[in-house]
Design a protein around this motif. Structure first.
Motif, PDB file in Angstrom:
ATOM      1  N   LEU A  53     -69.170 -59.479  29.714  1.00  0.00           N
ATOM      2  CA  LEU A  53     -68.287 -59.639  30.868  1.00  0.00           C
ATOM      3  C   LEU A  53     -68.053 -61.109  31.162  1.00  0.00           C
ATOM      4  O   LEU A  53     -66.936 -61.518  31.505  1.00  0.00           O
ATOM      5  N   TRP A  54     -69.097 -61.907  31.027  1.00  0.00           N
ATOM      6  CA  TRP A  54     -68.956 -63.349  31.278  1.00  0.00           C
ATOM      7  C   TRP A  54     -67.974 -63.967  30.288  1.00  0.00           C
ATOM      8  O   TRP A  54     -67.119 -64.776  30.670  1.00  0.00           O
ATOM      9  N   GLU A  57     -64.565 -63.174  31.304  1.00  0.00           N
ATOM     10  CA  GLU A  57     -64.160 -63.962  32.470  1.00  0.00           C
ATOM     11  C   GLU A  57     -63.763 -65.390  32.098  1.00  0.00           C
ATOM     12  O   GLU A  57     -62.979 -66.032  32.812  1.00  0.00           O
ATOM     13  N   GLN A  58     -64.287 -65.876  30.976  1.00  0.00           N
ATOM     14  CA  GLN A  58     -63.935 -67.230  30.519  1.00  0.00           C
ATOM     15  C   GLN A  58     -62.619 -67.244  29.738  1.00  0.00           C
ATOM     16  O   GLN A  58     -62.177 -68.294  29.275  1.00  0.00           O
ATOM     17  N   ASN A  79     -69.999 -50.727  34.761  1.00  0.00           N
ATOM     18  CA  ASN A  79     -69.099 -51.818  35.122  1.00  0.00           C
ATOM     19  C   ASN A  79     -67.722 -51.322  35.556  1.00  0.00           C
ATOM     20  O   ASN A  79     -66.786 -52.115  35.702  1.00  0.00           O
TER      21      ASN A  79
END
Length: 220
Positions: A53-54, A57-58, A79
């Motif tokens: 997920l990170w 997000e990037q 999620n």
């Protein structure tokens, strides 16, 4: 260790290896790969890691591979994601926007499955392999990418005789023996983690450290 081992770990909820938090090393060091936004990151043996997920997000796309359908199902449910599920050559593809997780055996992948990937994030793959399987894992990973991709690799070291893995202890010499032929290997962090790891101390482990490596394709 075989595929059934991992199926049973997930079936019995014996997933102490799963981290609820985003890995701090990923957040600190991923930028060193200098990977453009929109690139695709391959995450082998991804479990239900929130690290994916990170990365999303990037601004990255993510391709994971995970053998346990329980892990894959949990990831999407926990999620709040609603995947489209298709089957290609016996491997289920769980897709949602810029994320795709292949539910199948890492060792069954072929070059075409990962050809669109631009980098590899290995936090829990190499250390999930017992010594006898690690050479095959490293060879398979490199075979999948005839043109090497940069890798952010996180490993763990401790006296292996003091605890039965996984996670397994992977010595720095092993990393070099697996990857030095195609990569420039930079050990960018070595950190003593024993005092913050009561689970391992209680098992009798007397020393434990984590290493973070940046593997860049050799230019020579």
């Amino acid at each position: 260790m075989d595929k059934q081992f991992w199926h049973e770990r997930w079936e019995n909820n014996q997933i102490g290896f799963h981290q609820q938090e985003i890995n701090s090393y990923l957040q600190l060091y991923w930028s060193r790969l200098q990977l453009p936004a929109g690139s695709t990151v391959f995450v082998p043996l991804c479990g239900k890691s929130r690290d994916m997920l990170w990365l999303l997000e990037q601004g990255y796309k993510v391709l994971g591979i995970e053998i346990s359908q329980i892990a894959v199902t949990d990831f999407f449910q926990e999620n709040g994601l609603h995947p489209e599920i298709t089957s290609v050559n016996g491997i289920e593809h769980w897709s949602c926007d810029e994320l795709e997780i292949l539910c199948g055996d890492f060792f069954s992948l072929n070059v075409q499955d990962v050809a669109h990937c631009d980098a590899v994030y290995d936090r829990a793959s190499l250390i999930a392999m017992p010594p006898a399987m690690r050479p095959a894992y490293a060879k398979k990973l490199q075979t999948l990418f005839p043109t090497p991709r940069p890798i952010l690799l996180v490993t763990m070291e401790y006296p292996q005789h003091e605890m039965e893995g996984p996670p397994f202890s992977v010595h720095v010499d092993e990393v070099h023996s697996f990857y030095s032929g195609r990569y420039e290997i930079n050990n960018i962090l070595t950190r003593d983690i024993l005092q913050e790891s009561p689970r391992f101390k209680n098992k009798g482990v007397t020393a434990m450290s984590e290493r973070v490596y940046l593997l860049r394709p050799s230019t020579g």
